[in-house]
Design a protein around this motif. Sequence first.
Motif, PDB file in Angstrom:
ATOM      1  N   ILE A  78       1.879 -32.931  65.145  1.00  0.00           N
ATOM      2  CA  ILE A  78       2.777 -31.875  65.429  1.00  0.00           C
ATOM      3  C   ILE A  78       4.120 -32.013  64.794  1.00  0.00           C
ATOM      4  O   ILE A  78       4.718 -33.163  64.765  1.00  0.00           O
ATOM      5  N   CYS A  81       8.147 -28.498  68.086  1.00  0.00           N
ATOM      6  CA  CYS A  81       7.928 -28.470  69.330  1.00  0.00           C
ATOM      7  C   CYS A  81       9.311 -27.709  69.888  1.00  0.00           C
ATOM      8  O   CYS A  81      10.142 -28.577  70.165  1.00  0.00           O
ATOM      9  N   MET A 110      -2.449 -26.437  72.692  1.00  0.00           N
ATOM     10  CA  MET A 110      -1.218 -27.490  72.914  1.00  0.00           C
ATOM     11  C   MET A 110      -0.838 -27.143  74.527  1.00  0.00           C
ATOM     12  O   MET A 110      -0.823 -26.108  74.766  1.00  0.00           O
ATOM     13  N   CYS A 157       5.635 -31.450  73.712  1.00  0.00           N
ATOM     14  CA  CYS A 157       4.287 -30.686  73.523  1.00  0.00           C
ATOM     15  C   CYS A 157       3.272 -31.671  73.048  1.00  0.00           C
ATOM     16  O   CYS A 157       3.454 -32.848  72.541  1.00  0.00           O
ATOM     17  N   VAL A 159      -1.364 -32.157  72.000  1.00  0.00           N
ATOM     18  CA  VAL A 159      -2.558 -31.507  71.855  1.00  0.00           C
ATOM     19  C   VAL A 159      -3.490 -31.799  73.008  1.00  0.00           C
ATOM     20  O   VAL A 159      -3.848 -33.002  73.113  1.00  0.00           O
TER      21      VAL A 159
END
Length: 165
Positions: A78, A81, A110, A157, A159
């Motif tokens: 990431i 975010c 996500m 955020c 995964v």
Amino acid sequence: MKKRHVRAIAVFGIAVFALTGARGSGGGGCDNNSSSSGSSSSSNNNGSDNDSTSGGTSGGSVPGGSSSADKAARDVTIDECKYDPATKNLVARVTVKNDGAMDYDYNVTMKFTGAGGSVVPATAIKTGIAVAAGSSAKAELSTPYPGIGDGSEYTKCEVSRASRF
């Protein structure tokens, strides 16, 4: 115990070890990381098809296991975010790195959350992120902002699922 029993147990133990592989070394097993000669090889993230997992990547928690199910999520980093006020979307920018010897298409889900648990989680999905062998690709996942404020309540955020095929 008779000598033949000890020998049978030893042979069984070796057979189990050979079939399951040395989990930390990447040798043996059925994870496409074993070589045809039976010698151990280094892990190169080219696990079985449709690898999927739940867990996070950088910016969140990293999956703890070393099974092929964790490899797709570990390939996703990431980069950013945030809430985008221009589009009124929650946006995550990611880099997907394929260290394997085969080309893969990645699907990434996500999950956007906030501190405390009072925030309703939001989800963004991106499918078909094509990544050639030995390279990386950038992608953007976005979902409409479900609130009425400035988006500052969404602070994290992660995964929640990743797969490759």
